[in-house]
Design an enzyme around this catalytic site. Structure first.
Site, mmCIF file in Angstrom:
data_model
loop_
_atom_site.group_PDB
_atom_site.id
_atom_site.type_symbol
_atom_site.label_atom_id
_atom_site.label_comp_id
_atom_site.label_asym_id
_atom_site.label_seq_id
_atom_site.Cartn_x
_atom_site.Cartn_y
_atom_site.Cartn_z
ATOM 1 C CG HIS A 15 22.404 -8.597 38.808
ATOM 2 N ND1 HIS A 15 21.725 -8.228 38.117
ATOM 3 C CD2 HIS A 15 22.276 -7.633 40.198
ATOM 4 C CE1 HIS A 15 20.973 -7.634 39.959
ATOM 5 N NE2 HIS A 15 21.118 -8.175 40.911
ATOM 6 C CE1 TYR B 110 22.437 -9.431 47.219
ATOM 7 C CE2 TYR B 110 23.140 -7.389 47.761
ATOM 8 C CZ TYR B 110 22.102 -8.492 47.436
ATOM 9 O OH TYR B 110 21.533 -7.852 47.200
ATOM 10 C CD1 TRP C 59 16.589 -1.472 44.313
ATOM 11 C CD2 TRP C 59 15.613 -0.090 45.665
ATOM 12 N NE1 TRP C 59 16.942 -1.831 45.315
ATOM 13 C CE2 TRP C 59 16.589 -0.764 45.844
ATOM 14 C CE3 TRP C 59 15.049 1.732 45.958
ATOM 15 C CZ2 TRP C 59 16.533 -0.838 47.976
ATOM 16 C CZ3 TRP C 59 15.068 1.242 47.055
ATOM 17 C CH2 TRP C 59 15.963 0.254 47.813
#
EC number: 5.1.3.32
Length: 105
Positions: free
Chosen positions: A23, A42, A78
């Site tokens: 991240h 976010y 993902w």
């Protein structure tokens, strides 16, 4: 009026540092896709005792978040993250919605 969406995800044991690293190096094209979908502000938080991740995001009134799963960049992200967390067969992270209980404006 903007909306807030909060949910829980689950990390697998032993991958906290790798999850954080990925991240920290999030792909610019993924950031662009999230912003284009109307997502902003976010944040993801970790409960180290349970390895639960708690995500909170704000959505613009005209958000297109429902279109994200069809985007190739989202599918690649993902797939890249699937080894670190509990996922569905299509590698989409399993999410458990969180019910709002209190908000201080």
């Amino acid at each position: 009026m903007d909306r807030i969406h909060a949910f829980r995800m689950q990390l697998k044991p032993g991958v906290v540092d790798e999850y954080k690293r990925r991240h920290d190096e999030i792909w610019p094209e993924l950031i662009a896709a999230l912003r284009d979908a109307g997502i902003y502000d976010y944040s993801i938080f970790l409960d180290e005792a349970s390895l639960a991740l708690f995500a909170v995001l704000k959505l613009r009134p005209d958000d297109k978040r429902d279109a994200l799963p069809q985007l190739p960049v989202m599918q690649r992200w993902w797939a890249a993250m699937a080894e670190l967390m509990e996922t569905h067969p299509d590698h989409r992270p399993k999410e458990w919605p969180l019910r709002p209980m209190f908000h201080l404006d």
